[in-house]
Scaffold this motif. Sequence first.
Motif, PDB file in Angstrom:
ATOM      1  N   GLN A 131      70.996 -32.768   7.999  1.00  0.00           N
ATOM      2  CA  GLN A 131      71.515 -31.410   7.828  1.00  0.00           C
ATOM      3  C   GLN A 131      71.175 -30.850   6.440  1.00  0.00           C
ATOM      4  OE1 GLN A 131      75.665 -30.863   8.906  1.00  0.00           O
ATOM      5  NE2 GLN A 131      75.525 -32.406  10.521  1.00  0.00           N
ATOM      6  N   GLU A 132      71.241 -31.695   5.453  1.00  0.00           N
ATOM      7  CA  GLU A 132      70.929 -31.252   4.094  1.00  0.00           C
ATOM      8  C   GLU A 132      69.466 -30.861   3.951  1.00  0.00           C
ATOM      9  OE1 GLU A 132      72.098 -34.542   1.764  1.00  0.00           O
ATOM     10  OE2 GLU A 132      74.266 -34.180   1.948  1.00  0.00           O
ATOM     11  N   LEU A 133      68.604 -31.459   4.767  1.00  0.00           N
ATOM     12  CA  LEU A 133      67.181 -31.127   4.709  1.00  0.00           C
ATOM     13  C   LEU A 133      66.850 -29.856   5.494  1.00  0.00           C
ATOM     14  CD1 LEU A 133      65.618 -34.684   5.253  1.00  0.00           C
ATOM     15  CD2 LEU A 133      65.789 -33.430   3.097  1.00  0.00           C
ATOM     16  N   VAL A 134      67.611 -29.574   6.538  1.00  0.00           N
ATOM     17  CA  VAL A 134      67.245 -28.509   7.474  1.00  0.00           C
ATOM     18  C   VAL A 134      68.021 -27.230   7.209  1.00  0.00           C
ATOM     19  CG1 VAL A 134      67.148 -27.864   9.912  1.00  0.00           C
ATOM     20  CG2 VAL A 134      66.604 -30.205   9.224  1.00  0.00           C
ATOM     21  N   TYR A 135      69.323 -27.300   7.114  1.00  0.00           N
ATOM     22  CA  TYR A 135      70.148 -26.100   7.075  1.00  0.00           C
ATOM     23  C   TYR A 135      70.128 -25.459   5.684  1.00  0.00           C
ATOM     24  CZ  TYR A 135      71.866 -27.983  11.481  1.00  0.00           C
ATOM     25  OH  TYR A 135      71.941 -28.480  12.754  1.00  0.00           O
ATOM     26  N   PRO A 136      70.046 -24.123   5.622  1.00  0.00           N
ATOM     27  CA  PRO A 136      69.933 -23.440   4.319  1.00  0.00           C
ATOM     28  C   PRO A 136      71.287 -23.371   3.588  1.00  0.00           C
ATOM     29  CG  PRO A 136      70.028 -21.843   6.085  1.00  0.00           C
ATOM     30  CD  PRO A 136      69.999 -23.187   6.751  1.00  0.00           C
ATOM     31  N   ASN A 137      71.179 -23.076   2.289  1.00  0.00           N
ATOM     32  CA  ASN A 137      72.360 -22.839   1.448  1.00  0.00           C
ATOM     33  C   ASN A 137      73.339 -24.015   1.457  1.00  0.00           C
ATOM     34  OD1 ASN A 137      71.317 -20.210   0.965  1.00  0.00           O
ATOM     35  ND2 ASN A 137      72.342 -19.450   2.819  1.00  0.00           N
ATOM     36  N   ASN A 138      72.788 -25.233   1.638  1.00  0.00           N
ATOM     37  CA  ASN A 138      73.601 -26.458   1.594  1.00  0.00           C
ATOM     38  C   ASN A 138      74.746 -26.447   2.610  1.00  0.00           C
ATOM     39  OD1 ASN A 138      72.074 -27.511  -0.588  1.00  0.00           O
ATOM     40  ND2 ASN A 138      73.284 -26.282  -2.047  1.00  0.00           N
ATOM     41  N   ILE A 139      74.526 -25.819   3.740  1.00  0.00           N
ATOM     42  CA  ILE A 139      75.541 -25.810   4.805  1.00  0.00           C
ATOM     43  C   ILE A 139      75.470 -27.126   5.566  1.00  0.00           C
ATOM     44  CG2 ILE A 139      76.336 -24.640   6.894  1.00  0.00           C
ATOM     45  CD1 ILE A 139      75.098 -22.094   5.859  1.00  0.00           C
ATOM     46  N   THR A 140      76.604 -27.782   5.729  1.00  0.00           N
ATOM     47  CA  THR A 140      76.697 -29.025   6.501  1.00  0.00           C
ATOM     48  C   THR A 140      77.975 -28.994   7.329  1.00  0.00           C
ATOM     49  OG1 THR A 140      77.799 -30.176   4.693  1.00  0.00           O
ATOM     50  CG2 THR A 140      75.391 -30.382   4.824  1.00  0.00           C
ATOM     51  N   PHE A 141      77.987 -29.839   8.356  1.00  0.00           N
ATOM     52  CA  PHE A 141      79.132 -29.927   9.258  1.00  0.00           C
ATOM     53  C   PHE A 141      79.516 -31.395   9.419  1.00  0.00           C
ATOM     54  CE2 PHE A 141      76.391 -26.390  10.570  1.00  0.00           C
ATOM     55  CZ  PHE A 141      77.249 -25.320  10.400  1.00  0.00           C
ATOM     56  N   SER A 142      80.790 -31.634   9.501  1.00  0.00           N
ATOM     57  CA  SER A 142      81.290 -33.003   9.661  1.00  0.00           C
ATOM     58  C   SER A 142      81.508 -33.372  11.118  1.00  0.00           C
ATOM     59  CB  SER A 142      82.605 -33.176   8.890  1.00  0.00           C
ATOM     60  OG  SER A 142      83.567 -32.227   9.344  1.00  0.00           O
ATOM     61  N   SER A 143      81.497 -32.398  12.013  1.00  0.00           N
ATOM     62  CA  SER A 143      81.726 -32.689  13.434  1.00  0.00           C
ATOM     63  C   SER A 143      81.014 -31.638  14.277  1.00  0.00           C
ATOM     64  CB  SER A 143      83.223 -32.682  13.758  1.00  0.00           C
ATOM     65  OG  SER A 143      83.763 -31.384  13.609  1.00  0.00           O
ATOM     66  N   PRO A 144      80.675 -31.947  15.523  1.00  0.00           N
ATOM     67  CA  PRO A 144      80.066 -30.949  16.411  1.00  0.00           C
ATOM     68  C   PRO A 144      80.975 -29.752  16.657  1.00  0.00           C
ATOM     69  CG  PRO A 144      79.737 -33.166  17.277  1.00  0.00           C
ATOM     70  CD  PRO A 144      80.696 -33.293  16.134  1.00  0.00           C
ATOM     71  N   GLU A 145      82.285 -29.969  16.708  1.00  0.00           N
ATOM     72  CA  GLU A 145      83.213 -28.857  16.916  1.00  0.00           C
ATOM     73  C   GLU A 145      83.130 -27.835  15.784  1.00  0.00           C
ATOM     74  OE1 GLU A 145      84.229 -32.276  19.251  1.00  0.00           O
ATOM     75  OE2 GLU A 145      84.036 -32.047  17.059  1.00  0.00           O
ATOM     76  N   GLU A 146      82.959 -28.324  14.569  1.00  0.00           N
ATOM     77  CA  GLU A 146      82.838 -27.411  13.434  1.00  0.00           C
ATOM     78  C   GLU A 146      81.571 -26.580  13.513  1.00  0.00           C
ATOM     79  OE1 GLU A 146      82.662 -27.702   8.517  1.00  0.00           O
ATOM     80  OE2 GLU A 146      83.154 -29.474   9.737  1.00  0.00           O
ATOM     81  N   GLN A 147      80.459 -27.203  13.902  1.00  0.00           N
ATOM     82  CA  GLN A 147      79.216 -26.456  14.039  1.00  0.00           C
ATOM     83  C   GLN A 147      79.297 -25.477  15.214  1.00  0.00           C
ATOM     84  OE1 GLN A 147      75.729 -28.899  14.297  1.00  0.00           O
ATOM     85  NE2 GLN A 147      74.311 -27.150  14.312  1.00  0.00           N
ATOM     86  N   GLU A 148      79.953 -25.854  16.299  1.00  0.00           N
ATOM     87  CA  GLU A 148      80.113 -24.951  17.433  1.00  0.00           C
ATOM     88  C   GLU A 148      80.880 -23.695  17.022  1.00  0.00           C
ATOM     89  OE1 GLU A 148      82.117 -24.830  21.914  1.00  0.00           O
ATOM     90  OE2 GLU A 148      81.895 -26.740  20.853  1.00  0.00           O
ATOM     91  N   THR A 149      81.930 -23.871  16.213  1.00  0.00           N
ATOM     92  CA  THR A 149      82.695 -22.720  15.726  1.00  0.00           C
ATOM     93  C   THR A 149      81.806 -21.788  14.903  1.00  0.00           C
ATOM     94  OG1 THR A 149      84.710 -24.051  15.693  1.00  0.00           O
ATOM     95  CG2 THR A 149      84.710 -22.019  14.395  1.00  0.00           C
ATOM     96  N   TYR A 150      80.955 -22.362  14.046  1.00  0.00           N
ATOM     97  CA  TYR A 150      80.033 -21.551  13.231  1.00  0.00           C
ATOM     98  C   TYR A 150      79.083 -20.765  14.139  1.00  0.00           C
ATOM     99  CZ  TYR A 150      76.282 -20.411   9.954  1.00  0.00           C
ATOM    100  OH  TYR A 150      75.333 -19.745   9.209  1.00  0.00           O
ATOM    101  N   VAL A 151      78.540 -21.410  15.146  1.00  0.00           N
ATOM    102  CA  VAL A 151      77.573 -20.751  16.033  1.00  0.00           C
ATOM    103  C   VAL A 151      78.241 -19.607  16.788  1.00  0.00           C
ATOM    104  CG1 VAL A 151      76.129 -21.085  18.074  1.00  0.00           C
ATOM    105  CG2 VAL A 151      76.112 -22.793  16.256  1.00  0.00           C
TER     106      VAL A 151
END
Length: 781
Positions: free
Chosen positions: A357-377
Amino acid sequence: MASKEETPPIAGGGAGRGAFAFISRGWREVRDSATADLRLMRARAESARARADRELEHLLASASALAGPAPPLPPVAAGAPIAEVEFVRRRIQPKIQELRRQCSPRAPDGGWPPGASSLRVDLSGIAAIRNAIVAEGDGAEGRRVAPWKGDRAEEGRKEWEVVRMLRSGLKEFERRSLSSDMFAGFRGRGEFVEKFKLSLKSLNKDYQESKEVPPLDLTEILAYLVRQSGPFLDQLGIRRDLCDKLVQMLYSKRNGRLMYHPLSEDRTLAENITEELDLRIARVLESTGYHTDEDFWNDPAKYKISDNRRHVAIVTTASLPWMTGTAINPLFRAAYLARSAKQKVTLVVPWLSKSDQELVYPNNITFSSPEEQETYVRNWLQERLGFEADFKISFYPGKFSKERRSIIPAGDTSQFISSKEADIAILEEPEHLNWYHHGKRWTDKFNHVIGVVHTNYLEYIKREKNGAIQSFLVKHINNWVTRAYCHKVLRLSAATQDLPRSVVCNVHGVNPKFLNIGEKIAAERECGQKVFSKGAYFLGKMVWAKGYRELIDLLSKHKKDLEGFKIDVYGNGEDSEAVQTSARKFELSINFFKGKDHADDSLHGYKVFINPSVSDVLCTATAEALAMGKFVVCADHPSNDFFKSFPNCLTYKTSEEFVARVKEAMASEPQPLTPEQRYSLSWEAATERFMEYSELDKVLNNTNGHPGRCGKINKARKIPLLPKLSDVVDGGLAFAHHCLTGNEILRLATGAIPGTRDYDKQQCMDLNLLPPQVQHPVYGW
């Protein structure tokens, strides 16, 4: 009778008596079964006889009914019979009674003959009558009914006297009916005679359908072989239209006769020949007794429709917050497909570990769980849609490849869609998803699989070291995996390679936010406000392959011609430093900025968007710029064919034309979009195109849950056929690919990330999965 059939007692103990009792019991069962068969045969004979009686009664009743509604006739003497009805009663009825006596299965005394065990109903007489009458009627129209096998040699010798009498009688009756006032209401051949002919046809329908089917001749076999080998010949470079013409030529010369013109360009004729060939093969197979309920490579445990709603799974290779086309466009596709009540939609996206995630996502955005990323999307999507998107989001494990700059699936991606929802699959970038796919075949698990090609991988690979060899290998691997795992493939533009079962269509739309910005800018221009206060800009991921090489070359070559021209560039990427160094080297007037969302307010004031890239399949930024009402200067390339119809799109073929287009755009104002142009850029229109070109609308309207291999069902195929040669080849390709991708050495040799045949321990913890060793305790190929 019973005493005669009893087995006499034999001395020898209980064992002997038991054996003879067993034999006696078996004999009684055989006798009872034979008696039941005889009763059934008698019942069938009685049914045939009763049906003949009903047909005769119906015939006479029809003749009598004709006298009722007729126009008033001159008075006749009491008891004087009508000529036509008298003809039926005296001439036809006795002959039919004679026919019934000859065909009757009973003995003269009313009992059954001794040979009742071999009883059968002989319909040859009825067949002869039918052939005689139908041939007579059809002959008047210039058509001829072919005699049955064996009839041609003995037709004149064995024709019944009753048939000749009946045929001559019908001719005379028809002649009288045409000249009689009583039948003045009927035109052409008498309706009464036609009804009688139809009655004879229906009476002998079963016998007619049991005619012997002639075997296939050599030209028919060759035509079917060429037709089934179409995909394979396509791989060898033989065009499909040549294969179709060859099939047409072969089938038109069957039995040594020219049935159709072999070089006809009539599309309807070609389709008719295809249907005739399929029906011919089907009849031959049916005559052999062949039958199957499933296709050769089909999984009988496929999805079944239970709640009148279909399930669509959209599988893609990227996810937000990575701002790439394969993350954004599938997200909008899922939202707009979910608006229909016909289907439920699941979006399946990759889950990356924290380090990736640190290599791919911009602005140092990371997620600790799939639920957290789903909420962002979902929050990101909701800000850009005007409706509530009702679809499910699932995750599959993936790993980021620095060399390929893309996410590679880990393990079997298809297992993350449950069998209950495995109905329709949309594979975004099917070649990418299946390069190293080692799991269940998509077309076995799903009823219909659609691939959407986003990226021109061959163009990127050609720019690398040994690019020619690599692109050659990747081209054939792409053909391999898309043919083995997809029923239908959509290419966003002709810039991609020609894949099996593929069509070209832009099935992507523009974020509604950009259309709203365009409407706002158009309204401000109508009010006389100056909306474009800035000049030209370029926006895109800062890698050489995204058009930066072409931009540097064009500006450096025509530095003097474009004196005073400045351009602002927005983007982040692996080649940022190299691109900026090259611009400083040539002393170009380029201002570099960090990447921004194209909808950012700071970008609204630019008038000209310049995109010299020729590696894109369909540039999303170009569509967004047009939606906002800007000028677009782009190359005359297949990737831009969709945009050429817009007046604000200025294309160039040479570097000199590039200079002219830039000067033209900078010196004039763009035209406002018409409602039709605005709608063609929307996701509503893109979804309609997707439904049409992927044949998804036909699949969704097919309620049996088994739409078939390519979504197109041949009407002539009424019975199951042998598996198509193309299906067998596709199954063999899928099996070979499964074997090769199961070998870790081969995977590493072709560029796979180590350990991606299965997901790792960290991914098991993140996604709450069982370890692969538990799910597959005995692992093989």
